[in-house]
Write a protein that holds these residues in place. Structure first.
Motif, PDB file in Angstrom:
ATOM      1  N   GLN A 189       0.875  -1.218   0.280  1.00 44.40           N
ATOM      2  CA  GLN A 189       0.078   0.014   0.179  1.00 44.40           C
ATOM      3  C   GLN A 189       0.852   1.233  -0.095  1.00 44.40           C
ATOM      4  N   GLN A 190       1.872   1.208   0.652  1.00 41.15           N
ATOM      5  CA  GLN A 190       2.920   2.413   0.967  1.00 41.15           C
ATOM      6  C   GLN A 190       3.551   2.653  -0.526  1.00 41.15           C
ATOM      7  N   ALA A 192       2.057   1.857  -3.370  1.00 41.80           N
ATOM      8  CA  ALA A 192       0.923   2.208  -4.147  1.00 41.80           C
ATOM      9  C   ALA A 192       0.571   3.737  -4.025  1.00 41.80           C
ATOM     10  N   THR A 193       0.253   3.860  -2.851  1.00 38.44           N
ATOM     11  CA  THR A 193      -0.103   5.178  -2.752  1.00 38.44           C
ATOM     12  C   THR A 193       0.529   6.307  -1.470  1.00 38.44           C
ATOM     13  N   GLY A 194       1.795   5.727  -0.972  1.00 39.48           N
ATOM     14  CA  GLY A 194       2.596   6.504  -0.410  1.00 39.48           C
ATOM     15  C   GLY A 194       1.953   6.718   1.174  1.00 39.48           C
ATOM     16  N   LYS A 195       1.071   6.154   1.544  1.00 37.82           N
ATOM     17  CA  LYS A 195       0.419   6.076   2.693  1.00 37.82           C
ATOM     18  C   LYS A 195       1.415   5.238   3.850  1.00 37.82           C
TER      19      LYS A 195
END
Length: 376
Positions: A189-190, A192-195
């Motif tokens: 997820q990080q 893909a989205t940077g979160k």
């Protein structure tokens, strides 16, 4: 053709040397009337071992079981030592580059003193100068939690697991699997989205909270056998022997000094511009070190770190000088003296250490490939 001839000659010399050595060993064994082979493996041992992770007794155990006792003791001290030395080495390595002058100098003094003293001397120091002068059992030092410290070791409450504790173990295993799965998912997820997610806190909650809930629900199937201090001795509880503590502390502190230098070199290998760029983006020193510097430094740290892990495992064989019952002390010492099977004992022991080193290198190489730069 000349190259092939040289290789054939070299191969013939190697085979000749091995044949002569084997023939000489067989002849010497025959002259001394020592039987070769592994028939001794199932013979009664006739001696006891103070620290053992599996059942073992002088009357009902064999030399083969003595081998497993020594091997498990070696793996125990090596695995715990690797974990502790890694944490201590990383802390000291980072401290050596700290802007705090006192902290940096203390870390430097630690590294220069510990790594330049022989490990054997340090083991003698921890065993004879630190642990042996502790009071006798009847004058034990009482610590909080019904824990007693004396020259025979550390005596602490021994857990007694109830019939339902297997459910708690299962919950712990599920929590570990869930924590690993969440870590993999959060990394994807990080990317893909940077979160970012609080991986550490969530993993800790999964590993600790889930078993705790199961533990409470099934009625807390856990009690403790508390040690009791008598007039001359302590009864109950479990004992951590001073030989184990001395060996573990000696191996950990000695190896950590070398790991600290490896970590320092890895951090210095990262371009200063990476730190400046992270600060320009608003990252504080802590997150910069954790998220920017250390991940890049690991590519330099891992290969020499593997060598230090192997050295720690092999250095554990020095346990024989302080009486810790590792593989060398039990198998190459007591069993060899009783059976006289020198060739078999040495061969088995060498094969064990070689196998441990190769397995450790295999997993560290896999980790190294995962951390390496991906290039076209």
């Amino acid at each position: 053709m000349r190259g092939y001839v040289y290789q054939l000659v070299l191969l013939a010399l190697v085979v000749f040397v091995i044949y002569e050595a084997a023939s000489n060993a067989i002849e010497n064994l025959r002259a001394q009337k020592i039987a070769s082979g592994f028939g001794f493996w199932h013979n009664a041992a006739g001696f006891d071992v103070n620290q053992k992770l599996i059942p073992f007794s002088a009357s009902g155990s064999t030399y083969g079981q003595a081998f497993w006792v020594g091997l498990l003791n070696t793996l125990l001290v090596a695995s715990i030592g690797i974990v502790l030395a890694t944490f201590l080495g990383f802390f000291i390595g980072v401290a050596r580059l700290s802007s705090n002058w006192i902290l940096a100098k203390l870390a430097m003094i630690y590294v220069e003193v510990v790594r330049n003293l022989p490990l054997l001397l340090q083991l003698f120091f921890w065993y004879n100068a630190v642990l042996k002068p502790l009071p006798e059992a009847r004058n034990s030092i009482a610590l909080p939690g019904n824990i007693f410290l004396n020259n025979r070791g550390l005596i602490a409450p021994s857990p007694i697991f109830g019939p339902g504790f297997s459910m708690v173990t299962l919950a712990l295993f599920i929590g570990i699997i869930a924590a690993i799965g969440f870590y993999i998912w959060s990394k994807r997820q990080q990317e893909a989205t940077g979160k970012q997610y609080p991986n550490g806190l969530i993993a800790l909650a999964l590993i600790l909270v889930l078993p705790l809930i199961v533990f409470v629900i099934i009625g807390m199937p856990l009690t403790f056998d508390l040690p009791q201090q008598g007039r001359f001795n302590l009864t109950g509880g479990f004992q951590i022997f001073p030989e184990f503590v001395a060996l573990l502390v000696g191996l950990t502190t000695y190896t950590a000094a070398f790991i600290a230098e490896v970590v320092r070199a890895g951090i210095l290998a990262v371009s200063r511009g990476q730190t400046e760029a992270a600060h320009a983006l608003g990252l504080r020193p802590g997150p910069t070190l954790k998220l920017v510097v250390i991940p890049q430094a690991m590519r330099v740290i891992i290969p020499p770190l593997t060598s230090n892990y192997l050295n720690l495992t092999k250095n554990s064989s020095l346990a024989v000088v302080i009486g810790y019952p590792d593989l060398v002390q039990v198998f190459m010492g007591t069993v060899l003296n009783q059976t006289g099977q020198a060739v078999e004992m040495v061969s088995i022991t060498m094969a064990v250490y070689l196998t441990i080193s190769l397995v450790t290198s295999f997993f560290m190489n896999i980790y190294n490939k995962r951390m390496a730069l991906v290039e076209r």
